[in-house]
Design a protein around this motif. Sequence first.
Motif, PDB file in Angstrom:
ATOM      1  N   LEU A 406      44.890  48.945  43.422  1.00 32.52           N
ATOM      2  CA  LEU A 406      44.978  47.480  43.324  1.00 32.52           C
ATOM      3  C   LEU A 406      46.021  46.950  44.302  1.00 32.52           C
ATOM      4  CD1 LEU A 406      44.169  45.002  41.218  1.00 32.52           C
ATOM      5  CD2 LEU A 406      46.543  45.329  40.525  1.00 32.52           C
ATOM      6  N   LEU A 407      47.179  47.600  44.319  1.00 29.14           N
ATOM      7  CA  LEU A 407      48.251  47.132  45.213  1.00 29.14           C
ATOM      8  C   LEU A 407      47.922  47.425  46.674  1.00 29.14           C
ATOM      9  CD1 LEU A 407      51.257  48.159  42.952  1.00 29.14           C
ATOM     10  CD2 LEU A 407      50.608  45.837  43.580  1.00 29.14           C
ATOM     11  N   GLY A 408      47.067  48.389  46.908  1.00 29.43           N
ATOM     12  CA  GLY A 408      46.621  48.669  48.276  1.00 29.43           C
ATOM     13  C   GLY A 408      45.462  47.794  48.700  1.00 29.43           C
ATOM     14  N   GLY A 409      44.962  46.999  47.760  1.00 28.11           N
ATOM     15  CA  GLY A 409      43.882  46.060  48.078  1.00 28.11           C
ATOM     16  C   GLY A 409      42.502  46.687  48.113  1.00 28.11           C
ATOM     17  N   THR A 410      42.348  47.879  47.534  1.00 30.13           N
ATOM     18  CA  THR A 410      41.036  48.528  47.593  1.00 30.13           C
ATOM     19  C   THR A 410      40.307  48.507  46.248  1.00 30.13           C
ATOM     20  OG1 THR A 410      42.070  50.686  47.201  1.00 30.13           O
ATOM     21  CG2 THR A 410      41.677  50.066  49.488  1.00 30.13           C
ATOM     22  N   MET A 411      40.927  47.966  45.213  1.00 30.03           N
ATOM     23  CA  MET A 411      40.247  47.815  43.920  1.00 30.03           C
ATOM     24  C   MET A 411      40.614  46.462  43.321  1.00 30.03           C
ATOM     25  SD  MET A 411      40.541  51.489  41.943  1.00 30.03           S
ATOM     26  CE  MET A 411      39.284  51.400  40.690  1.00 30.03           C
ATOM     27  N   THR A 412      39.702  45.931  42.508  1.00 30.69           N
ATOM     28  CA  THR A 412      40.001  44.682  41.804  1.00 30.69           C
ATOM     29  C   THR A 412      40.548  45.026  40.415  1.00 30.69           C
ATOM     30  OG1 THR A 412      37.816  44.573  40.802  1.00 30.69           O
ATOM     31  CG2 THR A 412      38.067  43.550  42.978  1.00 30.69           C
ATOM     32  N   ALA A 413      41.074  44.007  39.765  1.00 30.79           N
ATOM     33  CA  ALA A 413      41.616  44.204  38.413  1.00 30.79           C
ATOM     34  C   ALA A 413      40.525  44.719  37.476  1.00 30.79           C
ATOM     35  CB  ALA A 413      42.191  42.894  37.896  1.00 30.79           C
ATOM     36  N   GLU A 414      39.339  44.149  37.604  1.00 33.23           N
ATOM     37  CA  GLU A 414      38.237  44.563  36.721  1.00 33.23           C
ATOM     38  C   GLU A 414      37.867  46.023  36.981  1.00 33.23           C
ATOM     39  OE1 GLU A 414      38.323  41.752  38.436  1.00 33.23           O
ATOM     40  OE2 GLU A 414      38.344  40.235  36.854  1.00 33.23           O
ATOM     41  N   GLU A 415      37.859  46.427  38.242  1.00 32.49           N
ATOM     42  CA  GLU A 415      37.525  47.831  38.566  1.00 32.49           C
ATOM     43  C   GLU A 415      38.578  48.791  38.017  1.00 32.49           C
ATOM     44  OE1 GLU A 415      35.028  47.144  42.731  1.00 32.49           O
ATOM     45  OE2 GLU A 415      37.208  47.358  42.781  1.00 32.49           O
TER      46      GLU A 415
END
Lengths: 428, 313
Positions: A406-415
């Motif tokens: 998430l912090l790396g921008g490769t996943m969303t909160a929902e994922e």
Amino acid sequence: MRLIPLAALLAVLSTPLAAETLVADPAAPVTHEGNLRVMTKFGSERLRPYFETLAAAYMAAHPGVTIELIQEDDDSVKAKTKTLLASNAMPDVFFSWTGTWGGNLVRGQRAVDLTEVLDSDWGKTLAPSAVDAFAYGGKKYGVPLYLDAKFMGYSKPIFAEAGIEVPETFEDLLAACDTLKAKGITPIAVGNKSPWVGLHYVGQMLAHDVPRAVLEADFDPATATYTDPGYVTTLNRLSELAARCTVGPEMNGIAYQSALQMLSDGKAAMYYQEIIEFDNSASASTVLKPEEFGHFILPAPKEAKGDPMALEGAPEGYMISTASENVPLALDFLKFATTPENGKLLSAPPYGQPSAVVGGADPATMNPSVVGGLQDIAEASYLIQWLDTVNHPKVATAWLNGSQALLGGTMTAEEVMEGVRAAAEDAK
Amino acid sequence: MTDIHQDPGAATRQEPGATSRRVIQEFWRLRWVAVAVALVGSFVYWPIIDNFRVSLTHQDIFTGETSPAGLENYRRLTEDPVIGLALWNNLAYAVISVLFQVFGAFLLAAIIEGLGSPRARAFWRAVYFIPSAISTTVTGLLFYFIYQPGMGLMDGVLQGLGLGAWSRVWLGDPDTAIYAIIAMSQWQGFGYAALLFSVAIQKIPAELYDAARMDGAGALRQIWSITLPMTREMTGLMVIITVTGAFQVFNEVMVMTGGGPNNASQVLGTWLYEQGFNQNDMGYAAAIGSLIFAVTMACGLAQLWLNARRRVT
């Protein structure tokens, strides 16, 4: 059908290796003879001398005793413990976190039941809430050595120069970050190469967004669902914090020690840290001096649905191995380690680990921020434990990987939450 | 004239007990290798067998309890998405390592051994070998600082060359993390491989090069027609070592990223460790260990077979 004899063979080989749970007797006589192996989490250069000093003093007082120290650090103690468990070579005294970590050691009958000892007069010299954190099934298994909790450490000179006050809400914190960024200052230094760093933010923010009862039900593998909408709220807030207050995805390539150094060097305004790191952030040898160092609890949002007075943290302590051949001696050493004098030594610089001993902290010799942090711990409505030790290992790993992505921008909160839910289901 | 009568059965007839004595003698000779066999058996072959046994169980480190799992852990291998990712990363490690640490190192060794001055040859061998003498942990820390976003040497060089747009979070970006680790590994292993090739090249008779030069062969032609075929066995050995090493890689990844971010740089070794020591799933970790053994064994056998077919006699 060749598998049947093989299965039978394996069944024969499947003998439990763990010893039976022992109950420590507070009245057992202590024979000051023999070897004592002690595994600590004080392996860093700064902390290592504490147990060395204790061991030397104990051996000087009892010449018949030899203490062998196994000093590990925060990361290596996990693998070391499991290696020693697998080879049935646990030291007499060993470090443990609270939560699932300690629970697994108790489940495996690796820790001596200290209930009677901790209910005796000596047990009353330890902070009751810290002792209770090591209770499982109504029995007590750990001797808490120090209290720990997470705070935002900040540079008072940078805050003053930027004209910002200590934020009281999460929204205030974001606004402060905007002000600092506008002045070309890194608001919060984060080194998330080790993903527990980001997960510690998640833990504190979850306490604000998810009701305590829901959290505690989800920490138990048997009842975990992780469906409360507060989880996604927290992760989205974390993304916003990362975007407005930090260097962004670059944090995943930075070690936490480097980030802490940025605060110490006066290159960042804030660093989210454990109280036991305060004396590392600001000292006589750092650019940021102890009197210039301040701290505050990561603030809750205005519309918090959880507990805005909750604080992330837990005591850390020591257990006695059921395989120990000299439990009374091991207990005697732990009693020695938790005298008020040794508590004061532990609480003061350079160690700065606020002792769990009642009267084991002397404000006159301690960093004022550590004293203030101890007050905050005492006033907290609820201590939420570290997500990576309170959860089942599979769930903890899903949190660690997901929050880093998430912090790396490769996943969303929902994922991220899908991954956590899948891990929780697997852990059942 | 003397009639020499030969008994046709004499050649096959033996003293009573001769066979059993010979068998005993044969076994007695084995005493010289018995210690080595016992050591290798105890510390190499038994762990392989025991690992397979553990892979057929569920084990709990905390309780020490073991229960039969049949082939469950092997079925999980086929469903675990990280296994595919880890295999891909190991394969990338192997391919890039073969390119740099076999063919690249061979070329470097050929160039160094082609230098006229013995002092220059010794100097360059030492220069390229030094990184191999540094521990992986130290190298990992060194490269962590090189790759550090914003402050690292890598970003500094890119900025200096006007290539700032190429700057990445090398170890924190799922697309680059494993390749950043592989690059570090090449830097570290390149010189060692070159040194081994240098030794192989030094054994080639100088007359072959003299004859080639008389025939008008240039440097490249000499490398292609003499050095390469005459070092084929070393090349084969290096390919085996490099490929099996690439599938057993652990330290480099553990020190640099621990398999992150979000498992992007996991290799089989680190995933085994994660499952065994962090997830408390020793049975599954042992199944991953069996997979690593099978892959490296297959690579080794394939290379040996290919090498045997191409051996220069």
